[in-house]
Scaffold this motif. Structure first.
Motif: not given
Length: 342
Positions: A26, A75, A218-222, A295-296, A299, A303
């Motif tokens: 996160h 990450a 979270n680092l994988n949040d859009d 952050l995008s 992310t 992925r």
């Protein structure tokens, strides 16, 4: 113990750090650790580790541990850790961590471990049911650092006690065996962003274990999830003051200002000056824009990497080989000092 006889040997400037692969990396991990690790690559030899041996001090589903180890490595890389410039590996691939940890179990004192507050916090009321690994894991942490004779460790406030234990162990080993084997490792402590708090409770650290998804980014949040979580973040009705010191007693407000400052490499005071007199509705819009912008890309890269597990495994394997090459001669000298044959 006190540092009455500091080592005089010159050690190479080397950083060691790591994080547990417990899933849901996160914003706190990024601002409190990963981003700083990236900066340190320019001035130190850096060794970064996914500490999967620490993870099993509490029960882990094996399949989940595999996936979370890869996610943690992804990450690190997505945040900017360069596996060619730094060494990146998972702890369990280098057996020297466990070997040195056992030696340190025999050097460290029970009284020292009894003072470790994190064990009390993590074990809680079920202390008698906690694993012995959870109790002695500060000794493993010391082994992680000293196996590479690391001179510096980036730490948060909650890890300073463990680094002090590492220094005690290093000094006691050096004194007991009459060698200058280990440095007295120094902390590197960040200013802005070192301790990111929950979006729902400004007095609690942002944590992957918090049951509320709205407590963390979270680092994988859009982008939509980031915007929603910031919009729902707890604040207060007062406008932003001119100086950060005037946010005392307003923990949620201070936290959001601190996040903005860390993401933009500014001080809290400069952020307060820019938004002085504005309410949090306006400030949250600006914070959302900054957070999504920063952050995008992380992310997206995470992925991409997670979708290529063979690549991640190869990076970790190669990193482990490089880490072992540094650790092996140091561990050999340690064993000789202790009196082990071979």
């Amino acid at each position: 113990m006190t540092d009455t006889q500091p080592a005089t040997r010159t050690f190479q400037n080397r950083v060691f750090s790591g994080a547990q692969p417990s899933g849901n990396m996160h914003l706190g991990n990024y601002l409190g650790a990963f981003r700083n690790w990236v900066k340190l690559q320019d001035s130190f030899e850096c060794i970064y580790c996914v500490v999967d041996m620490h993870a099993i001090t509490v029960w882990q589903d094996p399949a989940d541990l595999v996936a979370q180890t890869r996610e943690a490595a992804a990450a690190y890389i997505a945040a900017g850790v360069n596996p060619e410039k730094s060494i990146l590996f998972n702890q369990s691939q280098v057996s020297g961590h466990a070997e040195l940890a056992w030696i340190f179990n025999c050097v460290s004192r029970l009284g020292w471990l009894n003072r470790m507050t994190q064990f009390k916090d993590k074990a809680g009321k079920n202390r008698e049911n906690a694993s012995t690994g959870l109790y002695v894991y500060p000794n493993l942490m010391a082994a992680d650092i000293l196996l590479y004779q690391a001179t510096h460790v980036p730490v948060g406030e909650d890890q300073k006690q463990h680094l002090e234990l590492t220094r005690d162990i290093a000094q006691k080993f050096n004194n007991d065996f009459g060698v200058e084997m280990f440095p007295l490792t120094e902390p590197i402590i960040q200013e802005e962003g070192a301790r990111i708090m929950s979006l729902r409770d400004g007095s609690a650290k942002m944590s992957k274990s918090d049951p509320s998804e709205y407590s963390r980014i979270n680092l994988n949040d859009d982008a939509d999830a980031i915007a929603l979580k910031i919009r729902k973040a707890k604040t207060d009705p007062e406008p932003l003051p001119a100086l950060a010191k005037d946010l005392e007693g307003r923990p949620e407000a201070l936290n959001l200002v601190g996040i903005y400052a860390a993401l933009t490499d500014r001080t809290r005071d400069s952020v307060c000056t820019e938004f002085e007199g504005q309410g949090f509705a306006e400030f949250k819009k600006a914070l959302t824009d900054v957070a999504v912008s920063k952050l995008s890309p992380i992310t997206g890269e995470m992925r991409r990497l997670i979708a290529a597990p063979d690549h991640i495994d190869a990076v970790l394997r190669q990193g482990a080989e490089r880490a072992s090459a540094i650790a092996a001669p140091i561990l050999k000298d340690v064993k000789k000092a202790v009196g082990f044959i071979g």
